[in-house]
Design a protein around this motif. Structure first.
Motif, PDB file in Angstrom:
ATOM      1  N   ALA A  67     -31.236 -21.810  -1.053  1.00 49.31           N
ATOM      2  CA  ALA A  67     -30.070 -22.512  -1.588  1.00 49.31           C
ATOM      3  C   ALA A  67     -30.456 -23.523  -2.659  1.00 49.31           C
ATOM      4  O   ALA A  67     -29.669 -24.403  -3.006  1.00 49.31           O
ATOM      5  CB  ALA A  67     -29.305 -23.211  -0.469  1.00 49.31           C
ATOM      6  N   LEU A  68     -31.656 -23.392  -3.203  1.00 44.50           N
ATOM      7  CA  LEU A  68     -32.132 -24.302  -4.244  1.00 44.50           C
ATOM      8  C   LEU A  68     -31.137 -24.380  -5.395  1.00 44.50           C
ATOM      9  O   LEU A  68     -30.602 -23.370  -5.845  1.00 44.50           O
ATOM     10  CB  LEU A  68     -33.479 -23.807  -4.764  1.00 44.50           C
ATOM     11  CG  LEU A  68     -34.175 -24.658  -5.824  1.00 44.50           C
ATOM     12  CD1 LEU A  68     -34.640 -25.982  -5.229  1.00 44.50           C
ATOM     13  CD2 LEU A  68     -35.372 -23.883  -6.392  1.00 44.50           C
ATOM     14  N   ARG A  69     -30.910 -25.596  -5.863  1.00 51.05           N
ATOM     15  CA  ARG A  69     -30.017 -25.790  -6.995  1.00 51.05           C
ATOM     16  C   ARG A  69     -30.536 -26.943  -7.844  1.00 51.05           C
ATOM     17  O   ARG A  69     -30.885 -27.997  -7.319  1.00 51.05           O
ATOM     18  CB  ARG A  69     -28.585 -26.094  -6.520  1.00 51.05           C
ATOM     19  CG  ARG A  69     -27.557 -26.121  -7.642  1.00 51.05           C
ATOM     20  CD  ARG A  69     -26.164 -26.416  -7.078  1.00 51.05           C
ATOM     21  NE  ARG A  69     -25.169 -26.470  -8.140  1.00 51.05           N
ATOM     22  CZ  ARG A  69     -24.384 -25.469  -8.497  1.00 51.05           C
ATOM     23  NH1 ARG A  69     -24.491 -24.306  -7.866  1.00 51.05           N
ATOM     24  NH2 ARG A  69     -23.494 -25.606  -9.455  1.00 51.05           N
ATOM     25  N   MET A  88     -23.599 -16.633   0.983  1.00 53.05           N
ATOM     26  CA  MET A  88     -23.505 -15.546   0.018  1.00 53.05           C
ATOM     27  C   MET A  88     -24.501 -15.737  -1.123  1.00 53.05           C
ATOM     28  O   MET A  88     -25.153 -14.787  -1.576  1.00 53.05           O
ATOM     29  CB  MET A  88     -22.085 -15.458  -0.548  1.00 53.05           C
ATOM     30  CG  MET A  88     -21.025 -15.001   0.437  1.00 53.05           C
ATOM     31  SD  MET A  88     -21.247 -13.270   0.982  1.00 53.05           S
ATOM     32  CE  MET A  88     -22.163 -13.509   2.517  1.00 53.05           C
ATOM     33  N   VAL A  89     -24.645 -16.970  -1.596  1.00 55.09           N
ATOM     34  CA  VAL A  89     -25.629 -17.271  -2.643  1.00 55.09           C
ATOM     35  C   VAL A  89     -27.031 -16.959  -2.132  1.00 55.09           C
ATOM     36  O   VAL A  89     -27.848 -16.341  -2.831  1.00 55.09           O
ATOM     37  CB  VAL A  89     -25.524 -18.742  -3.079  1.00 55.09           C
ATOM     38  CG1 VAL A  89     -26.689 -19.113  -4.008  1.00 55.09           C
ATOM     39  CG2 VAL A  89     -24.200 -19.002  -3.785  1.00 55.09           C
ATOM     40  N   MET A  90     -27.312 -17.367  -0.905  1.00 54.38           N
ATOM     41  CA  MET A  90     -28.642 -17.137  -0.338  1.00 54.38           C
ATOM     42  C   MET A  90     -28.929 -15.657  -0.166  1.00 54.38           C
ATOM     43  O   MET A  90     -30.053 -15.192  -0.432  1.00 54.38           O
ATOM     44  CB  MET A  90     -28.765 -17.891   0.983  1.00 54.38           C
ATOM     45  CG  MET A  90     -28.771 -19.396   0.800  1.00 54.38           C
ATOM     46  SD  MET A  90     -28.515 -20.309   2.336  1.00 54.38           S
ATOM     47  CE  MET A  90     -29.953 -19.856   3.263  1.00 54.38           C
ATOM     48  N   TYR A  91     -27.921 -14.909   0.273  1.00 50.46           N
ATOM     49  CA  TYR A  91     -28.137 -13.462   0.392  1.00 50.46           C
ATOM     50  C   TYR A  91     -28.408 -12.843  -0.974  1.00 50.46           C
ATOM     51  O   TYR A  91     -29.314 -12.014  -1.128  1.00 50.46           O
ATOM     52  CB  TYR A  91     -26.946 -12.774   1.054  1.00 50.46           C
ATOM     53  CG  TYR A  91     -27.102 -11.267   1.045  1.00 50.46           C
ATOM     54  CD1 TYR A  91     -28.108 -10.654   1.782  1.00 50.46           C
ATOM     55  CD2 TYR A  91     -26.292 -10.469   0.242  1.00 50.46           C
ATOM     56  CE1 TYR A  91     -28.291  -9.279   1.750  1.00 50.46           C
ATOM     57  CE2 TYR A  91     -26.467  -9.089   0.205  1.00 50.46           C
ATOM     58  CZ  TYR A  91     -27.468  -8.504   0.954  1.00 50.46           C
ATOM     59  OH  TYR A  91     -27.654  -7.149   0.898  1.00 50.46           O
ATOM     60  N   ARG A  92     -27.624 -13.234  -1.969  1.00 49.36           N
ATOM     61  CA  ARG A  92     -27.829 -12.711  -3.321  1.00 49.36           C
ATOM     62  C   ARG A  92     -29.271 -12.955  -3.787  1.00 49.36           C
ATOM     63  O   ARG A  92     -29.925 -12.067  -4.330  1.00 49.36           O
ATOM     64  CB  ARG A  92     -26.835 -13.395  -4.273  1.00 49.36           C
ATOM     65  CG  ARG A  92     -27.129 -13.219  -5.753  1.00 49.36           C
ATOM     66  CD  ARG A  92     -26.818 -11.812  -6.213  1.00 49.36           C
ATOM     67  NE  ARG A  92     -27.310 -11.596  -7.565  1.00 49.36           N
ATOM     68  CZ  ARG A  92     -26.683 -10.856  -8.475  1.00 49.36           C
ATOM     69  NH1 ARG A  92     -25.544 -10.284  -8.180  1.00 49.36           N
ATOM     70  NH2 ARG A  92     -27.197 -10.682  -9.660  1.00 49.36           N
ATOM     71  N   ARG A  93     -29.764 -14.155  -3.561  1.00 50.54           N
ATOM     72  CA  ARG A  93     -31.114 -14.489  -4.003  1.00 50.54           C
ATOM     73  C   ARG A  93     -32.177 -13.736  -3.209  1.00 50.54           C
ATOM     74  O   ARG A  93     -33.228 -13.370  -3.744  1.00 50.54           O
ATOM     75  CB  ARG A  93     -31.312 -15.992  -3.895  1.00 50.54           C
ATOM     76  CG  ARG A  93     -30.525 -16.731  -4.969  1.00 50.54           C
ATOM     77  CD  ARG A  93     -30.415 -18.177  -4.663  1.00 50.54           C
ATOM     78  NE  ARG A  93     -29.932 -18.922  -5.816  1.00 50.54           N
ATOM     79  CZ  ARG A  93     -29.804 -20.230  -5.830  1.00 50.54           C
ATOM     80  NH1 ARG A  93     -30.115 -20.923  -4.755  1.00 50.54           N
ATOM     81  NH2 ARG A  93     -29.362 -20.844  -6.911  1.00 50.54           N
ATOM     82  N   ALA A  94     -31.906 -13.510  -1.940  1.00 53.17           N
ATOM     83  CA  ALA A  94     -32.830 -12.720  -1.135  1.00 53.17           C
ATOM     84  C   ALA A  94     -32.942 -11.306  -1.680  1.00 53.17           C
ATOM     85  O   ALA A  94     -34.035 -10.723  -1.750  1.00 53.17           O
ATOM     86  CB  ALA A  94     -32.369 -12.691   0.323  1.00 53.17           C
ATOM     87  N   VAL A  95     -31.817 -10.749  -2.095  1.00 50.00           N
ATOM     88  CA  VAL A  95     -31.827  -9.397  -2.652  1.00 50.00           C
ATOM     89  C   VAL A  95     -32.530  -9.371  -4.004  1.00 50.00           C
ATOM     90  O   VAL A  95     -33.260  -8.421  -4.318  1.00 50.00           O
ATOM     91  CB  VAL A  95     -30.388  -8.850  -2.750  1.00 50.00           C
ATOM     92  CG1 VAL A  95     -30.339  -7.567  -3.542  1.00 50.00           C
ATOM     93  CG2 VAL A  95     -29.840  -8.608  -1.349  1.00 50.00           C
TER      94      VAL A  95
END
Length: 424
Positions: A67-69, A88-95
């Motif tokens: 969740a880094l911003r 959702m942001v974290m999942y996107r970044r994981a992908v």
């Protein structure tokens, strides 16, 4: 069954590449990895001519804040608005990380246990993604590193630190993350300051040990590293200032170092994302000490794992941050094979999943990546990624004739070259 032939295998153990090798997978597992002359017959398997490419185990990133911003703010605010959107942001970044060849992530501090939600959704087959190990929120001293940041839990005294450790464990975390020293983010702190007492650190490690969890510590200087190792902290994060004596003590203890050299090589990155001037200057000033500390650890035989403290897939110096970290380990004194081992077998060990993945070994999960070139001879050939497979499922491939169904992880199909998703 898939039969990869005409390839080179670098198995992640530090051994030299096997030339003219075969890798066979069935379902989610590796069933053979070794010389072509000893391989079983292909039978009805899907055959893929790898045209001399090099196959490695999937790469790890053991220090990620999904969740880094940026830029960092001096006040406590949830800039994502809700835990649901943050997930959702974290999942996107994981992908995004998976698409770049990082098949396992260790999350080292997230708020609201969003990391465990993303991990569980992937593990239950709801979504495709990398393997994720989670720590939940960072447990820190009052006013310590991460104070004022959304998701840190501030404590004072052994009782409060033990209580928050128990609370994290009951939420299902895989490890505990503490911050025993200052760092680069706070305007009024530094890596030289010690923020947790020995008694507070010991309270955390004792509780964690009862539940079979390791403790990872943001730790910036010699005195704090020695105390942490004495107290049983198994994963030292950053180690910005580590002399030869401390490195020798750490090597003898068997603790792992996750140096996150990418952080102190990221001034341009931080400037691009409008970070405060004091933050960038502190990073710039500690860079040489950080690299020398890593060199001391390598020379002493400390077990090194790979992590970035930046988003795994974000661009850094012409590649992604994770692969750049592996290159920086070579610049600090590792051989190419040692750096690859750090990113695979060593990282799997510190994550506690070395019985599952981390090497190209029969019976382990088919987490495999392939490259045009020979990263074991030229580490920058990591920049020539040709294929990513996680648990036997194809994520991406440029291998000729590879017509297997692909997992399409991103809405637009790929991570654009040079893109950054820091502010999703």
């Amino acid at each position: 069954m898939t039969y990869y032939y005409n390839c080179r295998l670098v198995d992640g153990t530090g051994n030299a590449a096997i030339e003219n090798a075969v890798l066979i997978t069935e379902g989610t597992k590796i069933v053979y990895a070794g010389p072509a002359a000893e391989a079983p017959a292909a039978g009805e398997a899907k055959k893929l001519d790898m045209a001399g490419r090099t196959i490695l185990p999937g790469i790890f990133n053991c220090h990620v804040h999904m969740a880094l911003r940026f830029p960092f703010t001096p006040y406590c605010v949830d800039e994502y608005g809700t835990p649901g959107y943050r997930s959702m942001v974290m999942y996107r970044r994981a992908v995004e990380a998976l698409y770049c060849g990082i098949t396992t992530i260790r999350a080292t501090g997230e708020s609201d246990y969003s990391d465990t939600a993303v991990r569980d959704a992937i593990n239950r087959g709801m979504f495709m993604g990398p393997r994720i190990l989670t720590a939940g929120p960072c447990i820190i001293a009052h006013g310590g590193h991460g104070a004022g940041q959304w998701g840190s839990v501030e404590c004072s005294g052994p009782y409060e630190f033990a209580r928050e450790t128990r609370n994290a464990i009951c939420k299902g975390v895989d490890l505990i993350k503490i911050c025993t020293t200052g760092g680069m983010v706070g305007e009024y702190e530094g890596a030289e300051t010690v923020q947790m007492t020995e008694e507070e650190t010991l309270a955390v490690t004792r509780v964690a040990a009862e539940y079979g969890k390791i403790v990872a510590g943001h730790i910036g200087n010699d005195r704090a590293i020695r105390t942490a190792v004495k107290c049983g902290v198994k994963s030292i994060e950053h180690g910005y200032i580590m002399n030869e004596e401390t490195a020798a003590i750490m090597a003898e203890s068997g603790a792992y170092l996750v140096p996150t050299l990418a952080v102190s090589a990221a001034c341009d990155y931080l400037e691009k994302h409008n970070n405060p001037r004091y933050h960038i200057e502190k990073i710039r000033n500690i860079g040489k000490k950080h690299m020398q500390s890593a060199a001391n650890a390598i020379k002493a035989g400390v077990k090194i794992a790979v992590g970035t403290d930046l988003l795994p897939s974000d661009p850094l110096d012409g590649t992604n941050a994770t692969f750049r970290e592996v290159e920086l380990l070579v610049e600090a004194g590792m051989t190419n094979l040692e750096a690859i081992k750090a990113a695979t077998q060593n990282s799997a060990e510190v994550c506690g999943v070395d019985n599952v993945t981390g090497t190209l070994t029969a019976g382990k999960e088919a987490d495999i990546i392939a490259f045009d070139g020979k990263p074991d001879e030229n580490i920058s050939d990591l920049r020539k990624l040709a294929m990513v497979v996680k648990g036997g499922a194809l994520v991406r491939s440029t291998v000729e004739g590879d017509d297997r169904p692909r997992f399409s992880p991103l809405a637009f199909g790929a991570v654009p070259e040079g893109a950054s998703f820091i502010n999703w």
